[in-house]
Design a protein around this motif. Structure first.
Motif, PDB file in Angstrom:
ATOM      1  N   SER A   1      36.298  28.355  40.572  1.00  0.00           N
ATOM      2  CA  SER A   1      37.479  29.101  41.119  1.00  0.00           C
ATOM      3  C   SER A   1      37.555  30.484  40.036  1.00  0.00           C
ATOM      4  O   SER A   1      37.532  29.986  38.923  1.00  0.00           O
ATOM      5  N   THR A   2      37.467  31.384  40.616  1.00  0.00           N
ATOM      6  CA  THR A   2      37.851  32.617  39.949  1.00  0.00           C
ATOM      7  C   THR A   2      39.231  32.980  39.644  1.00  0.00           C
ATOM      8  O   THR A   2      39.683  33.716  38.957  1.00  0.00           O
ATOM      9  N   SER A   3      40.116  32.193  40.184  1.00  0.00           N
ATOM     10  CA  SER A   3      41.693  32.403  40.380  1.00  0.00           C
ATOM     11  C   SER A   3      41.878  33.765  41.121  1.00  0.00           C
ATOM     12  O   SER A   3      43.236  34.387  40.895  1.00  0.00           O
ATOM     13  N   TYR A   4      40.989  34.236  41.887  1.00  0.00           N
ATOM     14  CA  TYR A   4      41.415  35.483  42.456  1.00  0.00           C
ATOM     15  C   TYR A   4      42.253  35.410  43.825  1.00  0.00           C
ATOM     16  O   TYR A   4      43.094  36.253  44.087  1.00  0.00           O
ATOM     17  N   HIS A   5      42.030  34.307  44.419  1.00  0.00           N
ATOM     18  CA  HIS A   5      43.040  34.052  45.428  1.00  0.00           C
ATOM     19  C   HIS A   5      42.959  35.078  46.688  1.00  0.00           C
ATOM     20  O   HIS A   5      44.008  35.434  47.155  1.00  0.00           O
ATOM     21  N   ASN A   6      41.648  35.097  47.026  1.00  0.00           N
ATOM     22  CA  ASN A   6      41.354  35.977  48.174  1.00  0.00           C
ATOM     23  C   ASN A   6      41.816  35.362  49.402  1.00  0.00           C
ATOM     24  O   ASN A   6      41.478  34.111  49.704  1.00  0.00           O
ATOM     25  N   PHE A   7      42.831  36.034  50.431  1.00  0.00           N
ATOM     26  CA  PHE A   7      43.304  35.354  51.568  1.00  0.00           C
ATOM     27  C   PHE A   7      42.259  35.056  52.666  1.00  0.00           C
ATOM     28  O   PHE A   7      42.586  34.282  53.595  1.00  0.00           O
ATOM     29  N   LEU A   8      41.173  35.526  52.462  1.00  0.00           N
ATOM     30  CA  LEU A   8      40.084  35.206  53.329  1.00  0.00           C
ATOM     31  C   LEU A   8      39.038  34.118  52.972  1.00  0.00           C
ATOM     32  O   LEU A   8      38.254  33.903  53.563  1.00  0.00           O
TER      33      LEU A   8
ATOM     34  N   VAL B   1      45.217  29.545  37.273  1.00  0.00           N
ATOM     35  CA  VAL B   1      45.663  30.888  36.884  1.00  0.00           C
ATOM     36  C   VAL B   1      44.506  31.347  36.001  1.00  0.00           C
ATOM     37  O   VAL B   1      44.831  32.933  35.825  1.00  0.00           O
ATOM     38  N   GLY B   2      43.304  30.806  35.863  1.00  0.00           N
ATOM     39  CA  GLY B   2      42.339  31.533  35.053  1.00  0.00           C
ATOM     40  C   GLY B   2      40.957  30.952  35.747  1.00  0.00           C
ATOM     41  O   GLY B   2      41.054  29.796  36.710  1.00  0.00           O
ATOM     42  N   LEU B   3      39.859  31.460  35.233  1.00  0.00           N
ATOM     43  CA  LEU B   3      38.657  30.828  35.607  1.00  0.00           C
ATOM     44  C   LEU B   3      38.687  29.167  35.497  1.00  0.00           C
ATOM     45  O   LEU B   3      39.014  28.680  34.436  1.00  0.00           O
ATOM     46  N   SER B   4      38.532  28.539  36.596  1.00  0.00           N
ATOM     47  CA  SER B   4      38.551  26.880  36.461  1.00  0.00           C
ATOM     48  C   SER B   4      37.632  26.132  37.351  1.00  0.00           C
ATOM     49  O   SER B   4      36.852  27.046  38.208  1.00  0.00           O
ATOM     50  N   ALA B   5      37.338  25.039  37.145  1.00  0.00           N
ATOM     51  CA  ALA B   5      36.605  24.477  37.844  1.00  0.00           C
ATOM     52  C   ALA B   5      36.889  22.868  38.114  1.00  0.00           C
ATOM     53  O   ALA B   5      37.534  22.298  37.344  1.00  0.00           O
ATOM     54  N   PHE B   6      36.260  22.116  38.951  1.00  0.00           N
ATOM     55  CA  PHE B   6      36.528  20.794  39.432  1.00  0.00           C
ATOM     56  C   PHE B   6      35.102  19.944  39.398  1.00  0.00           C
ATOM     57  O   PHE B   6      34.154  20.772  39.907  1.00  0.00           O
ATOM     58  N   VAL B   7      35.230  18.772  39.160  1.00  0.00           N
ATOM     59  CA  VAL B   7      33.974  18.106  39.197  1.00  0.00           C
ATOM     60  C   VAL B   7      34.240  16.720  39.807  1.00  0.00           C
ATOM     61  O   VAL B   7      35.225  15.877  39.167  1.00  0.00           O
ATOM     62  N   LEU B   8      33.781  16.375  40.871  1.00  0.00           N
ATOM     63  CA  LEU B   8      33.891  15.126  41.636  1.00  0.00           C
ATOM     64  C   LEU B   8      32.735  14.213  41.404  1.00  0.00           C
ATOM     65  O   LEU B   8      31.827  14.716  42.059  1.00  0.00           O
ATOM     66  N   ASP B   9      32.825  13.132  40.729  1.00  0.00           N
ATOM     67  CA  ASP B   9      31.697  12.331  40.092  1.00  0.00           C
ATOM     68  C   ASP B   9      31.347  11.363  41.266  1.00  0.00           C
ATOM     69  O   ASP B   9      32.077  11.216  42.269  1.00  0.00           O
TER      70      ASP B   9
ATOM     71  N   SER C   1      23.721  14.031  36.140  1.00  0.00           N
ATOM     72  CA  SER C   1      23.786  13.950  37.591  1.00  0.00           C
ATOM     73  C   SER C   1      22.297  14.699  38.165  1.00  0.00           C
ATOM     74  O   SER C   1      21.821  15.518  37.563  1.00  0.00           O
ATOM     75  N   LYS C   2      21.844  13.876  39.316  1.00  0.00           N
ATOM     76  CA  LYS C   2      20.522  14.168  39.787  1.00  0.00           C
ATOM     77  C   LYS C   2      20.690  15.180  41.034  1.00  0.00           C
ATOM     78  O   LYS C   2      19.858  15.847  41.363  1.00  0.00           O
ATOM     79  N   HIS C   3      21.872  14.820  41.786  1.00  0.00           N
ATOM     80  CA  HIS C   3      21.926  15.425  42.969  1.00  0.00           C
ATOM     81  C   HIS C   3      23.379  16.140  43.099  1.00  0.00           C
ATOM     82  O   HIS C   3      24.431  15.350  43.181  1.00  0.00           O
ATOM     83  N   ILE C   4      23.438  17.286  43.163  1.00  0.00           N
ATOM     84  CA  ILE C   4      24.884  18.149  42.704  1.00  0.00           C
ATOM     85  C   ILE C   4      24.918  19.234  44.069  1.00  0.00           C
ATOM     86  O   ILE C   4      24.150  19.769  44.341  1.00  0.00           O
ATOM     87  N   GLY C   5      26.274  19.228  44.503  1.00  0.00           N
ATOM     88  CA  GLY C   5      26.717  20.216  45.320  1.00  0.00           C
ATOM     89  C   GLY C   5      27.459  20.987  44.667  1.00  0.00           C
ATOM     90  O   GLY C   5      28.380  20.704  43.715  1.00  0.00           O
ATOM     91  N   ILE C   6      27.417  22.288  44.883  1.00  0.00           N
ATOM     92  CA  ILE C   6      28.252  23.333  44.129  1.00  0.00           C
ATOM     93  C   ILE C   6      28.801  24.274  45.119  1.00  0.00           C
ATOM     94  O   ILE C   6      27.980  25.007  46.176  1.00  0.00           O
ATOM     95  N   ALA C   7      30.221  24.589  45.121  1.00  0.00           N
ATOM     96  CA  ALA C   7      30.886  25.702  45.925  1.00  0.00           C
ATOM     97  C   ALA C   7      31.512  26.555  44.936  1.00  0.00           C
ATOM     98  O   ALA C   7      32.053  26.434  43.955  1.00  0.00           O
ATOM     99  N   GLY C   8      31.621  28.009  45.518  1.00  0.00           N
ATOM    100  CA  GLY C   8      32.125  28.906  44.810  1.00  0.00           C
ATOM    101  C   GLY C   8      31.413  29.903  43.837  1.00  0.00           C
ATOM    102  O   GLY C   8      32.092  30.703  43.375  1.00  0.00           O
ATOM    103  N   LEU C   9      30.048  29.588  43.607  1.00  0.00           N
ATOM    104  CA  LEU C   9      29.128  30.342  42.859  1.00  0.00           C
ATOM    105  C   LEU C   9      29.201  31.738  43.256  1.00  0.00           C
ATOM    106  O   LEU C   9      29.062  32.559  42.348  1.00  0.00           O
ATOM    107  N   GLY C  10      29.378  32.073  44.435  1.00  0.00           N
ATOM    108  CA  GLY C  10      29.041  33.677  45.155  1.00  0.00           C
ATOM    109  C   GLY C  10      30.200  34.225  44.587  1.00  0.00           C
ATOM    110  O   GLY C  10      30.051  35.678  44.757  1.00  0.00           O
ATOM    111  N   ASN C  11      31.259  33.757  44.435  1.00  0.00           N
ATOM    112  CA  ASN C  11      32.386  34.522  43.948  1.00  0.00           C
ATOM    113  C   ASN C  11      32.366  34.864  42.382  1.00  0.00           C
ATOM    114  O   ASN C  11      33.305  35.540  41.846  1.00  0.00           O
TER     115      ASN C  11
END
Length: 368
Positions: free
Chosen positions: A26-33, A47-55, A99-109
Motif C-alpha cells: 500500500s502507498t497509503s494514498y487511499h484512492n477511493f477508486l 499512514v505510510g508505505l506499508s505491506a502485508f504478507v500472508l504466509d 517462498s516459491k509461489h507468491i501472489g502480489i497485489a498493489g505493485l501497479g500503484n
C-alpha cells in the motif's frame, strides 16, 4: 472495519492458487477508486508505505512505515505480527526468500523504482494478485453494509446542509469547507468531494475561489468514507428558478439513472447497464454526447476495500454480482444546459440494485 471475513477469503484464494505467500503493498494514498491492500487485509488504514504478507500457514505479518505507527497498527490488528521498517522492498525480500509461489497485489500503484526492486526480488516466483485482492475485498459482510449505510446518511446530511446554507455570493471553497466539517463531525474518516457552480458548466472540479451567482447550476459529488467504505452522492441544484430546458434535461438523465438501476441485476454484464443508460440519451437526441469528452463513465466501484464492478462503461464485460456496492450516475455535459449530475449509490442483492439513499435525487432549487 472488521477484516476477518476478507482475510479468510484471501487465505482460501491463495490456497486454491497454490501460493505459499500472498503480499499486498500500500502507498497509503487511499484512492477511493482502488482497494488499499493493507486496509483490505487488516481493516486499518496505513499512514505510510506499508505491506502485508500472508504466509503458507495463513499467518499475517504487517510491515509499516513510519516505524512509530507500529503501536497503532498493533492495537487495530492484535492477531498479526507487526514490524516497523525503513525499507519495505528489502524487508519483503527477506521475508519471502524461501517462498516459491507468491501472489502480489498493489505493485501497479508504487513508484516505478520501488516496484522494480520488489519484482526483481520475486519475479521468477510471483503472479499478479490484484484480482484475488479485489475478490476478497468484495466479500459481502454485515459490517461493510452497515458502514455503507452510515456513509450514505452522512452524505445526505451534508447535502441537506448545503441546501440550507448555500447562497449567491458564497465562494465554492467556503461551501466545500462546510460540507467537510459536517462529514467529519458525523463520523466520516475521509471525504473526497468535487463541487462547483456555473451558468454553463463543462465538467465538475474541486471547489475553487469563484463566487456563486443566481442562475448557477451547482453540481456536487459528496464521497465520504466510513471505516474505509466509500459511497458517492451525486447531486445537482440551481440558484433560482430552473429553466424549462434544465428541468427537461434533468428529468431525462433521471430516467437514464432509473434505467441503469433496473438493469443492474446479478449476472448481467456491466456493459449492458451502461448501454441501457446511453440508449435513453440517444432517444432524447444526445447520442453523440455519450462519449468523451462529454462524459467519463456511467458509474464506478467504490474503494478503498473493493472497487468492483470497476467503471460502468460499454466495454466493461465484467459481471454484476451480489454484494457489490457502487454508484450509478449518467452524469455528463449537455450542450443545452451544461454539466448535470444525477445518480444513486446502490448495493446489489438477489433482486438487483437497491439504492442506499433515503430519497432519490432531484433538481433542487436554492433561494427561488
Amino acid at each position: 472495519m472488521s477484516a476477518i471475513e476478507r482475510l479468510q477469503a484471501l487465505r482460501g484464494l491463495a490456497r486454491d492458487a497454490g501460493l505459499d505467500a500472498f503480499v499486498g503493498v500500500s502507498t497509503s494514498y487511499h484512492n477511493f477508486l482502488d482497494p488499499d491492500p493493507v486496509l483490505v487485509a487488516t481493516g486499518c488504514k496505513p499512514v505510510g508505505l506499508s505491506a502485508f504478507v500472508l504466509d503458507g500457514q495463513g499467518l499475517l505479518k504487517v510491515l509499516v512505515t513510519p516505524a512509530w505507527d507500529v503501536e497503532r497498527m498493533r492495537r487495530a490488528v492484535p492477531d498479526a505480527s507487526i514490524q516497523g521498517v525503513d525499507d519495505i522492498p528489502g524487508a519483503l525480500a527477506s521475508l519471502l526468500s524461501s517462498s516459491k509461489h507468491i501472489g502480489i497485489a498493489g505493485l501497479g500503484n508504487l513508484p516505478f523504482r520501488m516496484a522494480a526492486r520488489i519484482r526483481t526480488a520475486v519475479s521468477a516466483r510471483s503472479i499478479d494478485g490484484d484480482e484475488m485482492l479485489r475478490l476478497a475485498g468484495n466479500i459481502d459482510t454485515a459490517h461493510r453494509r452497515a458502514a455503507a449505510v452510515k456513509a450514505v446518511q452522512i452524505a445526505e446530511t451534508a447535502y441537506d446542509h448545503l441546501l440550507a446554507i448555500a447562497r449567491p455570493g458564497m465562494r465554492e471553497r467556503e461551501l466545500a469547507a462546510e460540507l467537510h466539517v459536517i462529514a467529519r463531525s458525523l463520523g466520516a474518516d475521509d471525504n473526497f468531494m468535487l463541487i462547483n457552480g456555473s451558468q454553463h458548466g463543462r465538467g465538475i472540479t474541486v471547489a475553487g475561489d469563484r463566487s456563486l451567482e443566481r442562475g448557477d447550476v451547482l453540481v456536487v459529488e459528496i464521497t465520504p468514507s466510513v471505516e474505509g467504505q466509500f459511497v458517492q452522492l451525486p447531486r445537482t441544484a440551481v440558484f433560482g428558478e430552473p429553466s424549462k430546458q434544465l428541468v427537461s434535461d434533468f428529468a431525462m438523465l433521471r430516467r437514464a439513472s432509473l434505467a441503469g438501476i433496473e438493469a443492474a441485476k446479478p449476472g448481467a454484464k456491466v456493459s449492458w447497464m451502461a448501454d441501457v443508460m446511453n440508449r435513453v440519451l440517444a432517444e432524447a437526441g444526445y447520442g453523440d454526447y455519450c462519449k468523451a469528452p462529454y462524459m467519463r463513465v456511467r458509474g464506478h466501484g467504490m474503494g478503498n476495500i473493493a472497487n468492483q464492478p470497476g467503471d460502468v462503461t460499454s466495454d466493461n464485460q465484467g459481471e454484476i454480482k451480489e454484494g457489490m456496492i457502487f454508484v450509478i450516475h449518467p452524469e455528463q455535459y449537455l450542450p443545452t444546459v451544461g454539466y448535470v449530475l444525477v445518480g444513486e449509490p446502490v448495493r446489489i442483492d438477489a433482486r438487483g440494485a437497491v439504492p442506499l439513499t433515503s430519497r432519490p435525487g432531484q433538481l433542487d432549487v436554492i433561494g427561488a
